[in-house]
Design a protein around this motif. Structure first.
Motif, short mmCIF file in Angstrom:
data_model
loop_
_atom_site.label_atom_id
_atom_site.label_comp_id
_atom_site.label_asym_id
_atom_site.label_seq_id
_atom_site.Cartn_x
_atom_site.Cartn_y
_atom_site.Cartn_z
N GLY A 139 -0.32 9.09 -21.75
CA GLY A 139 0.48 9.55 -20.63
C GLY A 139 1.44 8.54 -20.04
N MET A 140 1.59 7.39 -20.67
CA MET A 140 2.45 6.34 -20.12
C MET A 140 3.90 6.45 -20.60
SD MET A 140 0.62 4.53 -18.08
CE MET A 140 1.39 2.92 -17.90
N VAL A 141 4.13 7.27 -21.63
CA VAL A 141 5.48 7.41 -22.19
C VAL A 141 5.89 8.88 -22.16
CG1 VAL A 141 6.96 7.05 -24.20
CG2 VAL A 141 5.11 5.42 -23.70
N SER A 142 7.13 9.14 -21.74
CA SER A 142 7.72 10.47 -21.78
C SER A 142 9.00 10.40 -22.60
CB SER A 142 8.05 10.97 -20.37
OG SER A 142 6.88 11.14 -19.60
N GLN A 199 0.81 -1.21 0.00
CA GLN A 199 0.00 0.00 0.00
C GLN A 199 0.85 1.28 0.00
OE1 GLN A 199 -2.69 -0.48 3.34
NE2 GLN A 199 -3.97 -1.94 2.21
N THR A 200 1.82 1.28 -0.90
CA THR A 200 2.67 2.46 -1.09
C THR A 200 2.37 3.05 -2.46
OG1 THR A 200 4.43 1.58 0.30
CG2 THR A 200 5.06 3.29 -1.25
N ASN A 201 2.07 4.33 -2.51
CA ASN A 201 1.66 4.97 -3.75
C ASN A 201 2.88 5.40 -4.57
OD1 ASN A 201 -0.03 6.02 -5.71
ND2 ASN A 201 -0.22 8.02 -4.70
N ILE A 202 3.58 4.42 -5.10
CA ILE A 202 4.76 4.66 -5.92
C ILE A 202 4.58 3.93 -7.24
CG2 ILE A 202 7.27 4.39 -6.13
CD1 ILE A 202 7.39 4.40 -3.07
N ARG A 203 4.90 4.62 -8.34
CA ARG A 203 4.80 4.03 -9.68
C ARG A 203 6.22 3.91 -10.26
NH1 ARG A 203 0.36 3.96 -12.62
NH2 ARG A 203 1.44 4.70 -14.50
N VAL A 212 6.96 15.47 -19.46
CA VAL A 212 8.01 15.47 -18.44
C VAL A 212 7.60 16.20 -17.16
CG1 VAL A 212 9.86 15.25 -20.12
CG2 VAL A 212 9.10 17.53 -19.45
N GLU A 213 6.52 16.96 -17.22
CA GLU A 213 6.09 17.69 -16.04
C GLU A 213 5.59 16.69 -14.98
OE1 GLU A 213 3.00 21.27 -14.73
OE2 GLU A 213 3.32 20.80 -16.85
N GLY A 214 6.15 16.80 -13.79
CA GLY A 214 5.76 15.93 -12.69
C GLY A 214 6.29 14.52 -12.77
N ILE A 215 7.21 14.26 -13.71
CA ILE A 215 7.68 12.89 -13.90
C ILE A 215 8.50 12.38 -12.71
CG2 ILE A 215 9.83 13.49 -15.11
CD1 ILE A 215 9.32 11.06 -16.91
N PRO A 239 3.89 8.68 -16.11
CA PRO A 239 4.64 7.92 -17.12
C PRO A 239 5.32 6.69 -16.54
CG PRO A 239 5.07 10.27 -17.33
CD PRO A 239 4.33 10.09 -16.03
N ALA A 240 5.26 5.61 -17.30
CA ALA A 240 5.93 4.37 -16.90
C ALA A 240 7.27 4.20 -17.62
CB ALA A 240 5.03 3.17 -17.19
N PHE A 241 7.45 4.95 -18.73
CA PHE A 241 8.69 4.84 -19.51
C PHE A 241 9.19 6.24 -19.86
CE2 PHE A 241 6.21 1.03 -20.27
CZ PHE A 241 7.15 0.01 -20.20
N LEU A 242 10.48 6.43 -19.73
CA LEU A 242 11.11 7.69 -20.11
C LEU A 242 12.22 7.40 -21.11
CD1 LEU A 242 11.70 10.73 -19.88
CD2 LEU A 242 13.17 10.22 -17.93
#
Length: 578
Positions: free
Chosen positions: A119-122, A83-87, A132-135, A142-145
């Protein structure tokens, strides 16, 4: 006004991953183990988890992206379970950022359901930034940069857990400092779950380079120095390339290379025997692209670098002449650098010798197109070495070509920026052409062994020497001399020193690695061509010259005929001449 001037600070603490020791500063180094134990970075680095050496890869990029996404989903599930809000974020690194490579990755990600639109790719490139804002936030979308070699100094995104390093060429090295992007723990603690406490790398690179981390041990600073009055008016002739003619044409170059390979590997008209001879000397004729890659779990970056070569698996990739086209061109670019030819002409020469096509007298092997791709990619380092060895055969101006370099006036730069590092006891080098030049500039971190020995030797000859100038390694402001290789390609080299004696003589000195236990430390394959050009230059302008090398830290000079073996009479004690 500087911010620090607004208050009376008692101490200033400066923190850096590449800190430089300064004499009047206290210096503390925190070990990687201490940082791990504090929970600030991952417990270990997992390289190429689940890469299967039994499987033939059809597409490098797709294979690595699929493995990375599988791991990303596993990490996400582990975060959700506690239950940690990290992606977790996957970094996809492009060494050169070639448009075709980026487009291929974007297409693969889209087929997996990840796009810029959802919004899943930056992407973060110098001229292209999206989403890139808030990445860097732990719950960023985003899941991929997609990124190049480095984003920017100090960029911090603790949720980045996976690095996919793609290859765009044939001889790339993995830069270890890049791992810092994925080693931070997002909440500055370990979770007690290996999935979350590790970071992950997926790459088919075979060589690992410490980069910035190794340079920490060679940290140096720079200092501006100004030339002494005695050396301000000194001038001599500097040579530049004459671009009216610069090297043999394609056919003449092919002829030279053909004869070189023919002689070195005993090649003839029988292509089967030719292939056997080349294979027996290390050439790889596998129809797939072979990658000997690192795999395993490593606690520290030192373990990672030392593990390279010990924990390797062999991966085979089927050749695709479309997707590997850029890869082939990069390999050809690597080879062309030693010939001076254009890429297309270098490719033509390789095709004439090794690819199926129109039968010519220069054909050693007739490889099908896909096999030719694999041959060049698998053997790029060996081919580059052989091409370089061919160019190192005696060419020089002793040949019939009447080539006159362009000449301009050289004078010692009024100001120079030299690297220096700390020494236990600072000592002024009184004979240097620059004021305030000290022994801080001639340490093992800033000078080679022969250079250090030579500068110290000159300091002992104050009765004969007026000043000594250390020339730069490259640049328009430094003294350069033109030499010519076996392909009649012009190159510049920069002699190490100019010495002005009190009787008005000028010596130009080049230092090279000497001998240890009868074995040469010289690594310059073009040394003979340079020696010939140096000798002709000195004769033309009535200067003294010499190559200086050491045996057991004693210096010897040669200015007659070059011999690699220093037992030859051409190598005389330096004090006999200078």
């Amino acid at each position: 006004m500087i911010l620090s001037e607004l208050f009376l600070q008692k101490n200033i603490i400066r923190v850096s991953a590449t800190a430089q020791k300064v004499n009047h500063h206290e210096f503390y180094e925190i070990s990687e183990e201490d940082v791990i134990n504090a929970g600030l970075i991952t417990k270990a680095i997992y390289v190429n988890e689940d890469v299967d050496e039994r499987k033939q890869i059809t597409n490098d990029y797709e294979y690595l992206l699929e493995l990375a996404d599988k791991k990303r989903k596993e990490i996400q599930s582990a975060y959700d379970a506690i239950q940690t809000n990290i992606r977790p974020l996957v970094l996809i690194q492009f060494p050169m950022g070639q448009l075709e490579t980026i487009a291929g990755v974007e297409a693969k990600l889209e087929s997996m359901g990840y796009t810029y639109d959802n919004g899943m790719v930056s992407i973060w490139m110098s001229n292209d930034k999206k989403n890139v804002e808030g990445i860097t936030a732990n719950d960023g979308s985003p899941a991929f940069l997609l990124m190049k070699q480095a984003i920017s100094t100090g960029w911090d995104c603790p949720r980045a857990k996976i690095l996919v390093k793609l290859r765009e060429g044939g001889s790339e090295e993995f830069q270890i400092q890049t791992i810092g992007r994925i080693r931070r723990m997002p909440e500055r603690k370990h979770y007690g779950l290996n999935t979350l406490d590790y970071c992950y790398i997926y790459t088919l690179d075979s060589r690992y380079k410490m980069g910035l981390l190794s340079s920490m041990d060679k940290a140096y600073q720079v200092r501006r120095l100004f030339v002494r009055d005695e050396a301000k008016k000194f001038t001599m002739v500097k040579e530049l390339r004459n671009l009216d003619f610069d090297g043999l044409g394609e056919r003449e170059t092919l002829e030279k290379l053909y004869k070189f390979f023919q002689k070195k590997y005993s090649l003839g008209n029988d292509m089967r025997i030719n292939q056997e001879n080349l294979r027996s000397h290390g050439y790889n004729f596998d129809p797939e692209i072979d990658s000997e890659i690192l795999q395993g779990l490593f606690r520290t970056t030192d373990e990672l670098v030392s593990g390279a070569g010990k924990n390797n698996v062999m991966i085979k990739t089927a050749v695709n002449t479309h997707t590997h086209g850029i890869y082939l061109l990069h390999c050809i670019d690597e080879i062309k650098r030693v010939t001076g030819l254009q890429s297309q002409k270098t490719k033509n020469i390789l095709c004439r010798m090794f690819s199926k096509g129109k039968r010519t007298k220069y054909k050693f092997i007739a490889l099908e197109k896909a096999n030719f791709y694999a041959f060049i990619i698998n053997n790029v380092r060996q081919l580059k070495s052989d091409f370089k060895e061919c160019t190192a055969q005696l060419g020089g101006r002793q040949m019939s070509l009447n080539l006159e370099p362009k000449c301009v006036e050289f004078s010692i730069p009024e100001m120079e920026v030299y690297k220096y590092s700390e020494v236990k006891q600072r000592r002024l080098m009184r004979l240097n052409a620059y004021l305030e030049y000290t022994n801080e500039f001639i340490t093992e971190k800033t000078r080679s062994m022969p250079e250090r020995l030579f500068e110290r030797y000159c300091e002992t000859r104050a009765d004969k020497i007026e000043w000594v100038y250390k020339n730069g390694d490259a640049g328009q402001q430094y003294l350069s001399i033109v030499y010519v290789d076996a392909l009649l390609k012009q190159w510049l080299f920069y002699p190490d020193y100019i010495v002005k004696t009190k009787d008005g003589q000028v010596w130009v000195i080049e230092t090279k690695g000497g001998e240890v236990g009868g074995h040469s430390k010289n690594i310059d394959i073009q040394v003979e061509n340079k020696f010939i050009a140096f000798k002709q230059y000195a004769k033309k302008y009535k200067l003294n010259f010499g190559f200086v090398r050491d045996i057991n830290e004693e210096l010897f000079i040669n200015n007659t005929e070059y011999h690699e073996d220093m037992s030859h009479d051409s190598w005389r004690p330096l004090e006999e001449l200078l």
